[in-house]
Write a protein that holds these residues in place. Structure first.
Motif, PDB file in Angstrom:
ATOM      1  N   MET A   1      14.598  28.634  28.210  1.00  0.00           N
ATOM      2  CA  MET A   1      15.737  27.817  28.600  1.00  0.00           C
ATOM      3  C   MET A   1      16.553  28.522  29.684  1.00  0.00           C
ATOM      4  SD  MET A   1      17.262  26.031  25.172  1.00  0.00           S
ATOM      5  CE  MET A   1      16.331  24.755  24.339  1.00  0.00           C
ATOM      6  N   LYS A   2      17.380  27.742  30.351  1.00  0.00           N
ATOM      7  CA  LYS A   2      18.260  28.280  31.383  1.00  0.00           C
ATOM      8  C   LYS A   2      19.696  28.229  30.864  1.00  0.00           C
ATOM      9  CE  LYS A   2      15.352  26.835  35.277  1.00  0.00           C
ATOM     10  NZ  LYS A   2      15.288  26.048  36.532  1.00  0.00           N
ATOM     11  N   PHE A   3      20.345  29.394  30.861  1.00  0.00           N
ATOM     12  CA  PHE A   3      21.720  29.488  30.388  1.00  0.00           C
ATOM     13  C   PHE A   3      22.620  30.015  31.492  1.00  0.00           C
ATOM     14  CE2 PHE A   3      19.196  30.379  26.460  1.00  0.00           C
ATOM     15  CZ  PHE A   3      19.514  29.209  25.781  1.00  0.00           C
ATOM     16  N   VAL A   4      23.871  29.584  31.460  1.00  0.00           N
ATOM     17  CA  VAL A   4      24.916  30.208  32.273  1.00  0.00           C
ATOM     18  C   VAL A   4      26.016  30.669  31.323  1.00  0.00           C
ATOM     19  CG1 VAL A   4      24.465  28.952  34.410  1.00  0.00           C
ATOM     20  CG2 VAL A   4      26.003  27.964  32.704  1.00  0.00           C
ATOM     21  N   ALA A   5      26.722  31.716  31.718  1.00  0.00           N
ATOM     22  CA  ALA A   5      27.767  32.262  30.843  1.00  0.00           C
ATOM     23  C   ALA A   5      28.936  32.754  31.677  1.00  0.00           C
ATOM     24  CB  ALA A   5      27.205  33.405  30.000  1.00  0.00           C
ATOM     25  N   VAL A   6      30.088  32.794  31.038  1.00  0.00           N
ATOM     26  CA  VAL A   6      31.291  33.384  31.637  1.00  0.00           C
ATOM     27  C   VAL A   6      31.837  34.391  30.636  1.00  0.00           C
ATOM     28  CG1 VAL A   6      33.620  32.997  32.503  1.00  0.00           C
ATOM     29  CG2 VAL A   6      31.840  31.295  32.934  1.00  0.00           C
ATOM     30  N   THR A   7      32.104  35.608  31.089  1.00  0.00           N
ATOM     31  CA  THR A   7      32.695  36.635  30.227  1.00  0.00           C
ATOM     32  C   THR A   7      34.029  37.068  30.814  1.00  0.00           C
ATOM     33  OG1 THR A   7      31.574  38.466  31.372  1.00  0.00           O
ATOM     34  CG2 THR A   7      30.411  37.446  29.522  1.00  0.00           C
ATOM     35  N   SER A   8      34.993  37.287  29.932  1.00  0.00           N
ATOM     36  CA  SER A   8      36.325  37.708  30.395  1.00  0.00           C
ATOM     37  C   SER A   8      37.109  38.255  29.220  1.00  0.00           C
ATOM     38  CB  SER A   8      37.074  36.526  31.009  1.00  0.00           C
ATOM     39  OG  SER A   8      38.340  36.929  31.495  1.00  0.00           O
ATOM     40  N   CYS A   9      37.757  39.408  29.418  1.00  0.00           N
ATOM     41  CA  CYS A   9      38.616  40.002  28.399  1.00  0.00           C
ATOM     42  C   CYS A   9      40.028  40.140  28.955  1.00  0.00           C
ATOM     43  CB  CYS A   9      38.071  41.366  27.954  1.00  0.00           C
ATOM     44  SG  CYS A   9      38.085  42.638  29.233  1.00  0.00           S
ATOM     45  N   PRO A  10      41.025  40.419  28.122  1.00  0.00           N
ATOM     46  CA  PRO A  10      42.406  40.453  28.607  1.00  0.00           C
ATOM     47  C   PRO A  10      42.646  41.421  29.755  1.00  0.00           C
ATOM     48  CG  PRO A  10      42.402  40.321  26.225  1.00  0.00           C
ATOM     49  CD  PRO A  10      40.971  40.507  26.645  1.00  0.00           C
ATOM     50  N   THR A  11      42.014  42.598  29.728  1.00  0.00           N
ATOM     51  CA  THR A  11      42.227  43.549  30.814  1.00  0.00           C
ATOM     52  C   THR A  11      41.194  43.404  31.916  1.00  0.00           C
ATOM     53  OG1 THR A  11      40.965  45.206  29.598  1.00  0.00           O
ATOM     54  CG2 THR A  11      43.357  45.261  29.369  1.00  0.00           C
ATOM     55  N   GLY A  12      40.081  42.728  31.631  1.00  0.00           N
ATOM     56  CA  GLY A  12      39.083  42.481  32.660  1.00  0.00           C
ATOM     57  C   GLY A  12      38.369  43.720  33.137  1.00  0.00           C
ATOM     58  N   ILE A  13      38.204  44.707  32.246  1.00  0.00           N
ATOM     59  CA  ILE A  13      37.554  45.942  32.690  1.00  0.00           C
ATOM     60  C   ILE A  13      36.224  46.086  31.952  1.00  0.00           C
ATOM     61  CG2 ILE A  13      37.878  48.417  33.050  1.00  0.00           C
ATOM     62  CD1 ILE A  13      40.852  47.958  33.043  1.00  0.00           C
ATOM     63  N   ALA A  14      36.153  46.922  30.939  1.00  0.00           N
ATOM     64  CA  ALA A  14      34.857  47.269  30.359  1.00  0.00           C
ATOM     65  C   ALA A  14      34.234  46.129  29.556  1.00  0.00           C
ATOM     66  CB  ALA A  14      34.992  48.516  29.491  1.00  0.00           C
ATOM     67  N   HIS A  15      35.009  45.498  28.650  1.00  0.00           N
ATOM     68  CA  HIS A  15      34.429  44.493  27.760  1.00  0.00           C
ATOM     69  C   HIS A  15      33.783  43.348  28.542  1.00  0.00           C
ATOM     70  CE1 HIS A  15      37.175  46.590  25.058  1.00  0.00           C
ATOM     71  NE2 HIS A  15      36.533  46.059  24.033  1.00  0.00           N
ATOM     72  N   THR A  16      34.413  42.940  29.631  1.00  0.00           N
ATOM     73  CA  THR A  16      33.899  41.837  30.431  1.00  0.00           C
ATOM     74  C   THR A  16      32.470  42.104  30.881  1.00  0.00           C
ATOM     75  OG1 THR A  16      36.111  41.245  31.218  1.00  0.00           O
ATOM     76  CG2 THR A  16      34.254  40.525  32.563  1.00  0.00           C
ATOM     77  N   TYR A  17      32.235  43.291  31.381  1.00  0.00           N
ATOM     78  CA  TYR A  17      30.930  43.614  31.956  1.00  0.00           C
ATOM     79  C   TYR A  17      29.911  44.019  30.887  1.00  0.00           C
ATOM     80  CZ  TYR A  17      33.979  43.460  35.954  1.00  0.00           C
ATOM     81  OH  TYR A  17      34.894  43.039  36.877  1.00  0.00           O
ATOM     82  N   MET A  18      30.369  44.614  29.797  1.00  0.00           N
ATOM     83  CA  MET A  18      29.452  44.934  28.701  1.00  0.00           C
ATOM     84  C   MET A  18      28.934  43.656  28.044  1.00  0.00           C
ATOM     85  SD  MET A  18      31.368  48.198  26.969  1.00  0.00           S
ATOM     86  CE  MET A  18      30.087  48.447  25.740  1.00  0.00           C
ATOM     87  N   ALA A  19      29.787  42.651  27.903  1.00  0.00           N
ATOM     88  CA  ALA A  19      29.346  41.377  27.338  1.00  0.00           C
ATOM     89  C   ALA A  19      28.326  40.710  28.248  1.00  0.00           C
ATOM     90  CB  ALA A  19      30.550  40.462  27.115  1.00  0.00           C
ATOM     91  N   ALA A  20      28.578  40.764  29.548  1.00  0.00           N
ATOM     92  CA  ALA A  20      27.632  40.180  30.498  1.00  0.00           C
ATOM     93  C   ALA A  20      26.271  40.869  30.404  1.00  0.00           C
ATOM     94  CB  ALA A  20      28.188  40.294  31.918  1.00  0.00           C
ATOM     95  N   GLU A  21      26.283  42.182  30.338  1.00  0.00           N
ATOM     96  CA  GLU A  21      25.030  42.927  30.248  1.00  0.00           C
ATOM     97  C   GLU A  21      24.288  42.610  28.951  1.00  0.00           C
ATOM     98  OE1 GLU A  21      23.440  47.584  30.350  1.00  0.00           O
ATOM     99  OE2 GLU A  21      25.557  47.117  30.662  1.00  0.00           O
ATOM    100  N   ALA A  22      25.023  42.490  27.846  1.00  0.00           N
ATOM    101  CA  ALA A  22      24.391  42.184  26.566  1.00  0.00           C
ATOM    102  C   ALA A  22      23.737  40.800  26.590  1.00  0.00           C
ATOM    103  CB  ALA A  22      25.422  42.262  25.440  1.00  0.00           C
ATOM    104  N   LEU A  23      24.411  39.811  27.172  1.00  0.00           N
ATOM    105  CA  LEU A  23      23.848  38.470  27.258  1.00  0.00           C
ATOM    106  C   LEU A  23      22.616  38.444  28.151  1.00  0.00           C
ATOM    107  CD1 LEU A  23      27.166  36.410  27.529  1.00  0.00           C
ATOM    108  CD2 LEU A  23      25.547  36.360  25.617  1.00  0.00           C
ATOM    109  N   GLU A  24      22.676  39.145  29.267  1.00  0.00           N
ATOM    110  CA  GLU A  24      21.532  39.193  30.173  1.00  0.00           C
ATOM    111  C   GLU A  24      20.334  39.864  29.511  1.00  0.00           C
ATOM    112  OE1 GLU A  24      24.047  39.380  34.398  1.00  0.00           O
ATOM    113  OE2 GLU A  24      23.350  41.216  33.419  1.00  0.00           O
ATOM    114  N   GLN A  25      20.601  40.943  28.760  1.00  0.00           N
ATOM    115  CA  GLN A  25      19.513  41.647  28.092  1.00  0.00           C
ATOM    116  C   GLN A  25      18.905  40.785  26.985  1.00  0.00           C
ATOM    117  OE1 GLN A  25      18.124  44.729  28.919  1.00  0.00           O
ATOM    118  NE2 GLN A  25      16.604  43.977  27.467  1.00  0.00           N
ATOM    119  N   ALA A  26      19.750  40.094  26.231  1.00  0.00           N
ATOM    120  CA  ALA A  26      19.250  39.237  25.160  1.00  0.00           C
ATOM    121  C   ALA A  26      18.382  38.116  25.734  1.00  0.00           C
ATOM    122  CB  ALA A  26      20.413  38.655  24.362  1.00  0.00           C
TER     123      ALA A  26
END
Length: 493
Positions: A1-26
Motif C-alpha cells: 500500500m501507499k501511505f503518507v504521514a505527517v509528524t510533529s511534536c511541540p518543540t519540533g526537534i527530535a521526536h518529529t524526526y524519530m517518528a518519521a524514521e520509525a514510520l519509514e522503517q516500518a
C-alpha cells in the motif's frame, strides 16, 4: 500500500524526526510505500499533491495541530501522539490498512481554518484544554530559542577553549581585530556568542506570545522580553512578558471595531496598543518584583553547597529522564541553558548536570542491550546500537523506543540512573559553558574526568536496573514473543 504521514511534536526537534524514521522503517519492513512530511523546527517540505492523491491512507503522528490538514481530506486517517509512532509504527500501519478496508468516514473534511504548510509554526492545538495549550505556548517559545542557546553557548564555550577563562578581560573587538592573534579570534567568538545570548529572553517571550496571538503578538512579546532583560527580570520575566503579551493581544482582538479600521488592526493598532500596555506593565508594575525574585533565585543557586547542591542534581536528573525530551525534560534543559546567560559558577554546574543526566538514559539502555541481548527484541537490539551515538551526543530521545515498549520497567530505571549522574556531577563540581554537544564538548568541561565518571556510573546504574527488572518480571508470554533473531543472538551471547 501507499501511505503518507505527517509528524510533529511541540518543540519540533527530535521526536518529529524519530517518528518519521520509525514510520519509514516500518513501511520498508512491510513492503509498503511511505512518504512523510515532518513539520519540525527546521520548517516543513510539503508533500507533493500527487503523492497525497495516490496514497491509500494518511497517518498523523502529532501532538499539535497538523498544518495544511485540508490537503488530506477524503483519505482514510489514523491519528496518534508522536511517541506512539516512535515505539509502535508497525501497529499504526496495521491500523491504516484496517482504515483503508473500512473506507473514509463520512464528513471527514479538514477544518477550513487549518494553516498552510509554510511560515512560522505556533505548534498549538486550538481545540485542546487550557493546560495543554499553556504547555504548547511555552514549548513553542522554547523551540524557537534553542537555536540561539546552542549557537551562542557553543561559541562562548569555544572562545574559552581557545583563549582561556581570562578572555572576558581581553580588549573588545571594537578596539581592533588582529587576524594573526588567537586571543583576538577567541574574543571575537566570545562577543558573537554574547550577542546570540542577548536574544534569548526576547525571543522566548516573543514566540510564547506568537503562539497565543499569532504574528501581531510578536512585537509586544519581543519588546516585553527585552524590557525583562533591562530590568534584570531574566528568564522568569521573559515567561511572564510572553504570556502577558499574548493575553493582551487576544483581548484586543475580541473588541469589535468598524470595518473601515479592520485592515490596519493587525499591522498598526494591535502592535501599538499591546506594546504600550506590555511595556508599561513590565517597566512599572511587574518588572521590579520579578527582578527581585530572579535575584533571590540566583543568590540561592549560588549559595547551594553540599547536600542541597546534590539534591538539586537529583531533581534535575529525574526531570531529564522522566519523559526523555518531553515537556518536563525541556523544562529542566531550558532552566539550565537559559541560566548560562547569568555566567555564574552555579549556572555552569547546573548545565553540566543536566547534560550528563540527559546522556545517561540512551547510554544505559545501549549497555543493557549489549550485556543481556536475550532480554530485548531484535528491533531493540538494533536501537541499542544507535543509542550509543545518541546518548554520547546528548539526545535523550534515543531511549524512547525502549520506554514506549516497556514503560513500567524502563522509565524508573532511567530516572534512577539520571538522578545518580546529576547528583554526582553537582557533587564533583563539574561545569559546562556549552549548552549541548554531549561527549564531544568534554574538553570544554570543568573537571572532565570526574564528569565522565558521573556519566559512567549513571549509565551502569541504568543498565543494571533495566536488566534486573526485566529479568525478575519476565513473563512466559514475553519469552515466547522473542524472534528467532533474538534467540539466536542470545545463544551467541
Amino acid at each position: 500500500m501507499k501511505f503518507v504521514a505527517v509528524t510533529s511534536c511541540p518543540t519540533g526537534i527530535a521526536h518529529t524526526y524519530m517518528a518519521a524514521e520509525a514510520l519509514e522503517q516500518a513501511a520498508a519492513d512491510s513492503g509498503d510505500e511511505m512518504h512523510v512530511e515532518t513539520q519540525g523546527s527546521a520548517g516543513s517540505d510539503p508533500l507533493d499533491p500527487q503523492i497525497i492523491a495516490d496514497a491509500d491512507a494518511v497517518i498523523f503522528a502529532a501532538d499539535v495541530e497538523v498544518r495544511g490538514r485540508e490537503r488530506f481530506a477524503g483519505k482514510p486517517l489514523v491519528q496518534s501522539g508522536v511517541k506512539r509512532a516512535i515505539g509502535g509504527a508497525p501497529e499504526m500501519l496495521d491500523e491504516a490498512r484496517a482504515a483503508v478496508a473500512a473506507g473514509p468516514p463520512a464528513g471527514d473534511a479538514a477544518p477550513a481554518t487549518a494553516a498552510g504548510g509554510g511560515g512560522l509554526a505556533t505548534k498549538v492545538d486550538s481545540g485542546a484544554g487550557f493546560g495543554t495549550r499553556l504547555r504548547q505556548w511555552l514549548m513553542t517559545g522554547v523551540s524557537y530559542v534553542i537555536p540561539f542557546v546552542a549557537a551562542g553557548g557553543l561559541l562562548i564555550a569555544l572562545s574559552f577553549a581557545l583563549g582561556g577563562y581570562l578572555i572576558t578581560e581581553a580588549p573588545p573587538i571594537e578596539d581592533g581585530f588582529n587576524p594573526g592573534s588567537s586571543q583576538s579570534w577567541a574574543r571575537l567568538l566570545f562577543e558573537i556568542g554574547g550577542v546570540a545570548f542577548s536574544f534569548l529572553v526576547p525571543i522566548l517571550a516573543g514566540f510564547i506570545a506568537f503562539a497565543m496571538g499569532d504574528r501581531p503578538a510578536l512585537v509586544p512579546g519581543i519588546v516585553g522580553g527585552y524590557i525583562a532583560g533591562q530590568v534584570s527580570a531574566g528568564f522568569l520575566g521573559g515567561l511572564v512578558a510572553g504570556l502577558l503579551a499574548g493575553a493582551v493581544v487576544l483581548a484586543i482582538r475580541r473588541i469589535k471595531v468598524p470595518k473601515s479600521v479592520r485592515g490596519i488592526m493587525p499591522v498598526v493598532v494591535i502592535p501599538l496598543v499591546s506594546t504600550l500596555i506590555v511595556g508599561v506593565l513590565m517597566f512599572v508594575v511587574l518588572g521590579p518584583p520579578l527582578a527581585a525574585l530572579t535575584a533571590g533565585l540566583t543568590n540561592w543557586l549560588n549559595g547551594l553547597s553540599g547536600a542541597n547542591k546534590v539534591f538539586l542534581g537529583i531533581i534535575l536528573g529525574l526531570m531529564m529522564a522522566f519523559d526523555m525530551g518531553g515537556p518536563i525534560n525541556k523544562t529542566a534543559y531550558s532552566f539550565a541553558a537559559l541560566g548560562l546567560a547569568a555566567a555564574t559558577p552555579a549556572s555552569f554546574q547546573i548545565m553540566a548536570a543536566v547534560m550528563a543526566a540527559g546522556m545517561t538514559p540512551p547510554l544505559g539502555l545501549a549497555l543493557a542491550t549489549a550485556i543481556r541481548k536475550r532480554l530485548f527484541t531484535h528491533v531493540e537490539q538494533e536501537n541499542g546500537k544507535a543509542a550509543w551515538v545518541l546518548g554520547a551526543s546528548f539526545i535523550t530521545e534515543g531511549a524512547i523506543p525502549f520506554a514506549a515498549g516497556d514503560p513500567l520497567r524502563v522509565i524508573p530505571s532511567l530516572m534512577a540512573g539520571s538522578a545518580v549522574t546529576g547528583a554526582l556531577s553537582m557533587a564533583f563540581g563539574a561545569t559546562s559553558r556549552a549548552p549541548h554537544g554531549g561527549i564531544f564538548v568534554v574538553p570544554l568541561i570543568g573537571n572532565p574526568f570526574l564528569y565522565l565518571v558521573a556519566i559512567i556510573i549513571g549509565t551502569v546504574v541504568t543498565a543494571v536496573l533495566v536488566i534486573t527488572l526485566k529479568s525478575l518480571r519476565r513473563t512466559p508470554e514475553e519469552a515466547a514473543d522473542e524472534t528467532p533473531a533474538t534467540q539466536q543472538a542470545a545463544a551467541t551471547a
